[in-house]
Design a protein around this motif. Structure first.
Motif, short mmCIF file in Angstrom:
data_model
loop_
_atom_site.label_atom_id
_atom_site.label_comp_id
_atom_site.label_asym_id
_atom_site.label_seq_id
_atom_site.Cartn_x
_atom_site.Cartn_y
_atom_site.Cartn_z
N LEU A 99 14.16 -12.64 75.16
CA LEU A 99 15.25 -12.52 73.92
C LEU A 99 15.09 -14.17 73.70
CD1 LEU A 99 17.62 -10.14 75.17
CD2 LEU A 99 15.34 -9.64 73.74
N GLY A 100 14.34 -15.58 73.87
CA GLY A 100 14.81 -16.76 73.64
C GLY A 100 16.53 -17.18 74.32
N LEU A 101 17.13 -16.76 75.02
CA LEU A 101 18.25 -16.88 75.85
C LEU A 101 17.94 -18.19 76.65
CD1 LEU A 101 19.49 -14.37 74.79
CD2 LEU A 101 21.00 -14.69 76.46
N SER A 102 18.58 -19.41 76.35
CA SER A 102 18.57 -20.37 77.73
C SER A 102 18.97 -19.71 78.99
CB SER A 102 18.74 -21.88 77.02
OG SER A 102 21.36 -21.22 77.33
N ILE A 103 18.63 -20.69 79.83
CA ILE A 103 18.92 -20.46 81.05
C ILE A 103 20.84 -20.35 81.47
CG2 ILE A 103 19.34 -21.44 84.40
CD1 ILE A 103 16.02 -22.30 83.31
N ILE B 25 18.95 -10.30 67.67
CA ILE B 25 19.02 -9.67 68.76
C ILE B 25 20.24 -8.69 68.81
CG2 ILE B 25 17.55 -11.37 70.29
CD1 ILE B 25 20.12 -12.25 71.66
N SER B 26 21.02 -9.01 67.94
CA SER B 26 22.08 -7.82 68.15
C SER B 26 21.92 -6.64 67.67
CB SER B 26 22.78 -8.79 67.11
OG SER B 26 22.95 -8.80 65.84
N LYS C 148 27.86 -17.85 74.39
CA LYS C 148 27.94 -19.09 73.28
C LYS C 148 26.60 -19.27 72.71
CE LYS C 148 31.39 -19.86 75.71
NZ LYS C 148 33.10 -20.20 74.58
N ILE C 149 25.95 -18.55 72.26
CA ILE C 149 24.79 -17.73 72.07
C ILE C 149 24.79 -18.66 70.61
CG2 ILE C 149 23.01 -16.99 74.02
CD1 ILE C 149 23.11 -14.72 71.23
N SER C 150 23.97 -19.03 69.82
CA SER C 150 23.91 -19.46 68.17
C SER C 150 24.23 -18.50 67.46
CB SER C 150 22.44 -20.07 67.98
OG SER C 150 21.40 -19.74 67.97
N SER D 6 30.93 -5.93 73.16
CA SER D 6 30.91 -6.00 71.35
C SER D 6 30.15 -6.90 71.10
CB SER D 6 32.51 -6.46 70.83
OG SER D 6 32.52 -7.43 71.43
N ILE D 7 29.13 -7.77 70.03
CA ILE D 7 29.02 -8.39 69.17
C ILE D 7 29.44 -9.71 69.98
CG2 ILE D 7 27.16 -9.09 67.68
CD1 ILE D 7 26.41 -6.49 66.72
N LYS D 8 30.45 -9.70 68.95
CA LYS D 8 31.66 -11.47 69.27
C LYS D 8 31.56 -11.28 70.70
CE LYS D 8 35.20 -12.86 67.32
NZ LYS D 8 36.87 -12.19 66.69
#
Length: 290
Positions: A88-92, A128-129, A119-121, A110-112
């Motif tokens: 999905l592109g998430l960091s470690i 992805i949401s 803490k993703i951008s 929730s998405i929020k």
């Protein structure tokens, strides 16, 4: 044989039928000899149809394969694995934050909240949401039994002043009997009143858990007014009477006073060898340097 007799032995209708039959036979033979049945026109046409049909079939298969590749499955973001997070592109760090949050028994609902935890951008979240799928109970207004319990107003206990209560008041606390209640009141008298809540833990032979329960109902509301003793004029007996000063420390204080003639500040007591620094705030309740 007389052929004319044979020929004219049939009536007119029969003769016409025989002639028609002979004519058909002759025509069929002529078609067989003069028409080329080896022509490949029909065969060639069938092959073209097969080629077009095969191309159409291949095209449909390609479209179906593309649809399978592009098909996106919804998922619950609470159970993203390391590999799924990488896809999905998430960091470690972002994946670890989610896993640490889940290890505490908490769920992202929730998405929020997912963004707050990981803490993703915003840009990655927007990508992805749309594929997130939360359980049906998320967002439901139905109140569970636990919520009913926690949402009910709690009974507020107004704490009483530990310096004004009687021994009988202390006995309402679980674990406090008559003897322990009297012991607490007696220690309060020696101190001339509790100045700090944690002085209750100094009462002899009472478990910490019992004092914890006492402090749930009682506290120092109004500190006592203690008549302080001038350390430069106090007698040996007066200093020794202070709860936090034993005989040996009393001797050291008087020896130091004799050496310096007069103690200018109570802070000087910290210079005495073996002085209990951790008890200075307690001792300072009873002494003053003037």
């Amino acid at each position: 044989m007389n052929y004319s007799k044979f020929h004219f032995g049939y009536n007119k209708r029969q003769r016409n039928g025989i002639l028609f039959l002979v004519l058909i036979i002759v025509l069929l033979q002529a078609v067989f000899f003069f028409v080329d049945f080896s022509s490949n026109e029909t065969t060639n046409f069938s092959e073209r149809e097969m080629v077009l049909f095969q191309k159409e079939l291949d095209s449909l298969k390609a479209i179906e394969l593309e649809n399978k590749k592009s098909k996106v499955y919804l998922f619950n973001p609470n159970f993203i694995t390391d590999f799924k997070g990488y896809q999905l592109g998430l960091s470690i760090d972002e994946i670890d934050r989610l896993h640490n949050y889940r290890e505490k028994g908490s769920y992202v609902n929730s998405i929020k909240q997912f963004q707050e935890v990981t803490k993703i951008s915003d840009s990655l979240l927007n990508v992805i949401s749309p594929n997130f799928k939360f359980p049906k109970w998320v967002g439901s207004k139905k109140i569970t039994q636990k919520e009913k319990f926690t949402s009910s107003p709690k009974k507020i206990i107004v704490k009483q002043d530990i310096n004004t209560i009687k021994a009988s008041d202390l006995r309402i606390v679980n674990g406090i009997g008559e003897k322990l209640a009297d012991r607490i009141i007696a220690y309060r008298s020696r101190l001339q009143g509790f100045s700090f809540d944690n002085q209750l833990y100094e009462v002899w032979n009472i478990d910490k858990e019992v004092i914890d329960r006492v402090l749930q109902r009682f506290e120092v509301v109004k500190p006592p007014v203690i008549q302080k003793i001038n350390v430069n004029e106090a007698t040996f007996k007066q200093v020794l009477a202070i709860v936090y000063i034993d005989y040996e420390l009393t001797k050291k204080i008087f020896n130091y006073r004799d050496e310096v003639a007069e103690i200018q500040s109570l802070e000087e007591l910290k210079k005495i060898d073996g002085f209990p620094i951790e008890k200075f705030d307690r001792i300072a309740l009873y002494l003053v340097a003037e």
